[in-house]
Design a protein around this motif. Structure first.
Motif, PDB file in Angstrom:
ATOM      1  N   VAL A 167       0.556  -0.777   0.368  1.00 42.08           N
ATOM      2  CA  VAL A 167       0.073  -0.207   0.498  1.00 42.08           C
ATOM      3  C   VAL A 167       0.920   1.201  -0.143  1.00 42.08           C
ATOM      4  O   VAL A 167       0.464   2.182  -0.581  1.00 42.08           O
ATOM      5  N   TYR A 168       1.510   1.246   0.744  1.00 39.86           N
ATOM      6  CA  TYR A 168       2.856   2.418   0.923  1.00 39.86           C
ATOM      7  C   TYR A 168       4.314   1.746   0.428  1.00 39.86           C
ATOM      8  O   TYR A 168       5.223   1.660   1.667  1.00 39.86           O
ATOM      9  N   PRO A 169       4.849   1.720  -0.368  1.00 46.19           N
ATOM     10  CA  PRO A 169       6.022   1.623  -1.747  1.00 46.19           C
ATOM     11  C   PRO A 169       7.199   3.038  -1.137  1.00 46.19           C
ATOM     12  O   PRO A 169       6.991   3.501  -0.954  1.00 46.19           O
ATOM     13  N   ASP A 171       9.764   2.680  -1.767  1.00 44.56           N
ATOM     14  CA  ASP A 171       9.974   4.058  -2.901  1.00 44.56           C
ATOM     15  C   ASP A 171       9.373   5.121  -3.303  1.00 44.56           C
ATOM     16  O   ASP A 171       9.799   6.001  -4.120  1.00 44.56           O
ATOM     17  N   LYS A 172       8.430   5.116  -3.057  1.00 42.01           N
ATOM     18  CA  LYS A 172       7.450   5.537  -3.573  1.00 42.01           C
ATOM     19  C   LYS A 172       6.966   7.242  -1.971  1.00 42.01           C
ATOM     20  O   LYS A 172       6.597   7.786  -2.603  1.00 42.01           O
TER      21      LYS A 172
ATOM     22  N   LEU B  72      -6.888   0.172  -4.835  1.00 40.61           N
ATOM     23  CA  LEU B  72      -6.743  -1.770  -4.185  1.00 40.61           C
ATOM     24  C   LEU B  72      -7.887  -2.359  -5.029  1.00 40.61           C
ATOM     25  O   LEU B  72      -7.302  -3.474  -5.250  1.00 40.61           O
ATOM     26  N   LYS B 100       1.385   7.730  -9.980  1.00 37.38           N
ATOM     27  CA  LYS B 100       2.503   7.578  -8.752  1.00 37.38           C
ATOM     28  C   LYS B 100       1.177   7.890  -7.205  1.00 37.38           C
ATOM     29  O   LYS B 100       2.038   7.975  -6.038  1.00 37.38           O
ATOM     30  N   LYS B 113      -0.537   3.193  -5.254  1.00 36.69           N
ATOM     31  CA  LYS B 113       1.042   3.771  -5.332  1.00 36.69           C
ATOM     32  C   LYS B 113       1.253   3.937  -6.863  1.00 36.69           C
ATOM     33  O   LYS B 113       2.780   3.502  -6.653  1.00 36.69           O
TER      34      LYS B 113
END
Lengths: 206, 160
Positions: A167-169, A171-172, B72, B100, B113
């Motif tokens: 959900v929250y990578p 690298d992003k 999602l 992004k 994302k």
């Protein structure tokens, strides 16, 4: 008007504990005991005097620090109902303890009174986590069925991985860059303050 | 003209045909889709570039414009649609959300994302939403990419 409705409910439904909440700012409402909400709604709909025949919306609100003076954490379910024949509107409220994921708070479903309650209650269940007893189709409505948690609760933590998707990578996330902006703003503020001081001193000298 | 002979590489010939008939898939997710529709309509007329034939099925589409927020819940469906498309296939990511996560990058618990988390993306078009001109430029960039590909050589010539 809220006082009369509270009195009416107390006289018709025993144990309703209806109380008019007169608001100085915003909308007044009627608070009732959560275990009697179905009877209360039925009474309001059936009464010749009030004829509340439309359910406009149901909304759930999370109060982890209690409402007003009362500090017990509660979830409030608001029923906004209207009478199209009498041209009136009223907000009904019930308060239930917050519970947790295994033990969600329970409120009787009012689908048997107004069919419109079906999706409204599903939404309330999905986002705030209130279980509606005797609901005909008790599923999530916005989030996927295998979703964990109820996102509009104040203590909600997003899951890290959903179906293999992060959900929250890492690298992003550009949090360091944001820190840089904060740092920059601080430097700018200091520079501005110094310039202002210099201006004021120059003024004094003149 | 009728008797003339044109000599060119097979790859160039195929690419010339492919790049001038890139058919997108009818597929919009959010407000970017409104701009995409405007691009396809009379004023901006995507058909000038051979891209106006929005196909209602992934099987007939050449590329997919991911126009909007990818939640999602939607992400596995997008992946399925991508897998249903026939090769060679391309993906154009349109707008900040598909690139992004857009405004949902920090607190969007339900937003993927960037669509490149689930499918490979060829062209990114920035903007929120991008203007039709930006989308057209993205499509033209994709056309350039298609024109420079060497599908036959890569497939048939060893160690190309």
């Amino acid at each position: 008007m809220h006082k009369e409705i509270a009195d009416y409910l107390n006289s018709v439904v025993s144990g309703a504990e209806a109380k008019a909440l007169e608001a100085e700012v915003g909308d007044s409402s009627v608070l009732v005991a959560s275990e009697h909400i179905l009877k209360v709604c039925q009474a309001l709909k059936d009464s010749d005097e009030h004829q509340y025949n439309v359910l406009q919306t149901i909304s759930g609100v999370d109060y982890p620090e209690g409402v007003g003076e009362d500090k017990t954490p509660v979830i409030e379910v608001n029923y906004m109902i209207a009478s199209f024949t009498k041209n009136t509107e009223i907000i009904l409220k019930v308060r239930v303890p917050r519970g947790d994921d295994e033990n969600l708070p329970k409120v009787d479903s009012v689908c048997s009174v107004w069919t419109a309650a079906d999706w409204q209650e599903r939404e309330c269940y999905d986002l705030v986590g209130v279980e509606f007893v005797n609901h005909p189709d008790h599923r999530r409505i916005l989030n996927p069925y295998d979703w964990k948690g109820h996102p509009l609760r104040k203590d909600y933590k997003a899951q890290e991985v959903y179906q293999g998707m992060t959900v929250y990578p890492e690298d992003k996330q550009n949090i360091p860059e944001q820190d840089f902006i904060v740092e920059q703003n601080k430097l700018n503020d200091e520079a501005k303050a110094a310039a202002k001081k210099a201006r004021e001193e120059a003024k004094k000298d003149n | 003209m009728q008797d003339s002979v044109v000599l060119l590489k097979m790859d160039d010939f195929l690419n010339w045909g492919r790049k001038n008939s890139l058919w997108p898939m009818t597929f919009g997710l959010a407000c970017c889709a409104i701009e995409m529709m405007a691009t396809g309509a009379a004023k901006y007329d995507l058909e000038r570039f051979g891209c106006g034939a929005f196909m209602a099925t992934p099987r007939r589409a050449d590329f997919m414009i991911v126009a909007g927020t990818v939640t999602l819940k939607m992400a596995p469906r997008i992946k399925t649609l991508y897998e249903q498309m026939a090769e060679p296939k391309y993906v154009l990511s349109m707008g900040s959300c598909a690139n992004k996560g857009g405004p949902y990058w920090q607190h969007g618990y339900h937003v993927l994302k960037g669509v490149d988390e689930v499918i490979p993306v060829d062209v990114y078009v920035p903007g929120c939403p991008p203007r039709p001109e930006a989308l057209i430029e993205g499509v033209m960039t994709l056309q350039k990419k298609v024109a420079n590909e060497r599908l036959l050589r890569d497939k048939w010539v060893k160690n190309a």
